[in-house]
Scaffold this motif. Structure first.
Motif, PDB file in Angstrom:
ATOM      1  N   GLU A 120       0.827  -1.203   0.000  1.00  0.00           N
ATOM      2  CA  GLU A 120       0.000   0.000   0.000  1.00  0.00           C
ATOM      3  C   GLU A 120       0.867   1.262   0.000  1.00  0.00           C
ATOM      4  O   GLU A 120       1.897   1.327   0.673  1.00  0.00           O
ATOM      5  N   LYS A 121       0.399   2.258  -0.756  1.00  0.00           N
ATOM      6  CA  LYS A 121       1.070   3.548  -0.751  1.00  0.00           C
ATOM      7  C   LYS A 121       0.256   4.532   0.075  1.00  0.00           C
ATOM      8  O   LYS A 121      -0.947   4.372   0.257  1.00  0.00           O
ATOM      9  N   ALA A 122       0.947   5.543   0.579  1.00  0.00           N
ATOM     10  CA  ALA A 122       0.308   6.522   1.461  1.00  0.00           C
ATOM     11  C   ALA A 122       0.905   7.894   1.184  1.00  0.00           C
ATOM     12  O   ALA A 122       1.982   8.013   0.591  1.00  0.00           O
ATOM     13  N   PRO A 123       0.227   8.954   1.605  1.00  0.00           N
ATOM     14  CA  PRO A 123       0.793  10.300   1.427  1.00  0.00           C
ATOM     15  C   PRO A 123       2.137  10.420   2.123  1.00  0.00           C
ATOM     16  O   PRO A 123       2.315   9.918   3.232  1.00  0.00           O
ATOM     17  N   SER A 124       3.086  11.057   1.467  1.00  0.00           N
ATOM     18  CA  SER A 124       4.387  11.280   2.107  1.00  0.00           C
ATOM     19  C   SER A 124       4.171  12.083   3.388  1.00  0.00           C
ATOM     20  O   SER A 124       3.591  13.168   3.355  1.00  0.00           O
ATOM     21  N   PRO A 125       4.623  11.577   4.525  1.00  0.00           N
ATOM     22  CA  PRO A 125       4.339  12.250   5.801  1.00  0.00           C
ATOM     23  C   PRO A 125       5.061  13.583   5.970  1.00  0.00           C
ATOM     24  O   PRO A 125       4.631  14.423   6.764  1.00  0.00           O
TER      25      PRO A 125
END
Length: 400
Positions: A120-125
């Protein structure tokens, strides 16, 4: 200075004097003079950077100095409305130059914390550097180590604003330049590459939070246990007064990302495999809305590993001002990519919102989640008319 250089210097200075007195209109005479001398200055550019054809804003000969970094664009605080909706004359004039916007890190998706297990990919924190300025030029040929062609004096004032007098024990630069050569012409029959492209250059300064972590993890006086304690203390300090668990996670994410970035800076110059972990993210934020074909949209926003050191990626170090430049050359990419870029430029660039990001690929749990090197760069509604030509602004003709 060699004899040829002296002769050319004398000739160019004389013409620069007379052309510098013009009213600012680009007539055929000035254009023909420039085209004659660009060829000569290109020949001696590498041997003597004091000679050249620096042109003023009108495109004429002028003072023989490099252009100020950041002078080819205008920064906006947010995405502007489409130019077709602008009615005020003053606002219309603001569209006569390339524009850029620094976006939040979260606007770009990267590999998440559990990517190895769930993909899964996620917004860069967060990002490790802050985007502070941008240049865009149109060049006939790719240009490398382009920050050396600009006058960096004003940029360095911004970069060094937060720099403290400290003993540096790390290799990650305080001043990061990322430049990419983006082709916008498909190759013609019998040629391996197209004739031109945009060169987009971003200037980034190290965030203070990133520097604090670098000071700890590279300090030779600390044992591994001491480093761990210091980092834990840093996390507690940054989250003081906060009950949000996400703050704690963000600090851990930053630590992982800083360690990976420092390792990349240390090993990539002599380790091609590490250098190949640089990823380029190019996304058209409104591709579907402007009607781009599906064969282009299906690749939109997918990261591109830049894995041909010396061909598609280059790293230049400039210790005098603690600067590193990473250059990405997309001209050698397959014909289909250049065909897509050519098609987008011809039909959609004037209506597109384009976002660019850069990241080092994380491949293990202690390298995740991925974190952007710097804020995403957005270029809204740019056209040929807004992009300056390289041969008009660089002292050596830009070779472009």
């Amino acid at each position: 200075m060699g004899l040829l250089t002296k002769i050319v210097t004398s000739i160019i200075n004389n013409i620069a004097y007379y052309c510098g007195r013009c009213s600012g209109t680009e007539d055929d005479y000035h254009l023909s003079v420039r085209s004659s001398f660009v060829e000569v200055t290109e020949f001696i550019a590498d041997s003597d950077r004091s000679v050249g054809t620096k042109c003023c804003a009108s495109g004429h000969f002028g003072v023989l100095t490099a252009p100020l970094a950041g002078s080819t664009t205008i920064q906006l605080s947010k995405i502007p409305p489409h130019p077709s909706t602008i009615t005020e004359k003053e606002d219309q004039q603001n569209y006569a130059k390339c524009k850029w916007v620094s976006l939040p890190s979260s606007s770009v998706y990267v590999r998440g914390t559990n990517y190895i297990a769930d993909k899964e990919k996620a917004p860069s924190p967060l990002s490790l550097y802050e985007l502070i300025d941008v240049d865009i030029v149109d060049s006939r040929l790719p240009l490398f180590d382009i920050s050396e062609k600009y006058d960096l004096s004003q940029i360095l004032k911004k970069v060094n604003r937060t720099t403290q007098e400290i003993h540096k024990t790390w290799l990650a630069p305080n001043f990061l330049v990322v430049s990419f050569n983006l082709p916008h012409q498909a190759p013609k029959i019998g040629k391996k590459s197209g004739d031109g492209g945009y060169i987009v250059t971003g200037y980034f300064r190290l965030r203070e939070e990133t520097r604090e972590i670098l000071q700890i993890i590279t300090n030779p006086a600390y044992s591994e246990k001491q480093k761990a304690n210091k980092l834990n203390g840093l996390t507690a300090k940054s989250n003081k007064g906060s009950k949000d668990k996400n703050d704690d996670e963000n600090q851990k994410d930053r630590i992982n990302a800083v360690k990976l970035w420092e390792m990349w800076c240390k090993t990539s110059p002599h380790d091609p495999e590490m250098q190949k972990r640089l990823k380029f993210i190019f996304r058209g934020d409104n591709l579907k809305e402007v009607g781009a074909p599906s064969w282009i949209c299906k690749y939109n926003g997918k990261p591109l590993l830049i894995k041909r050191p010396g061909v598609t990626n280059f790293v230049f170090s400039h210790p005098r001002d603690d600067r590193m430049e990473i250059d990405i050359n997309l001209h050698p990419l397959p014909f289909m990519f250049k065909q897509a870029m050519s098609y987008l430029k011809e039909h959609y660039f004037k209506d597109m919102l384009m976002t660019f990001g850069f990241v080092i690929e994380g491949r293990s749990e202690d390298e995740l989640p991925e974190v952007l090197l710097g804020n995403p760069l957005n270029l809204p509604y740019n056209t040929d008319e807004t992009v300056m030509r390289a041969h008009k602004i660089f002292v050596d003709g830009g070779l472009g």
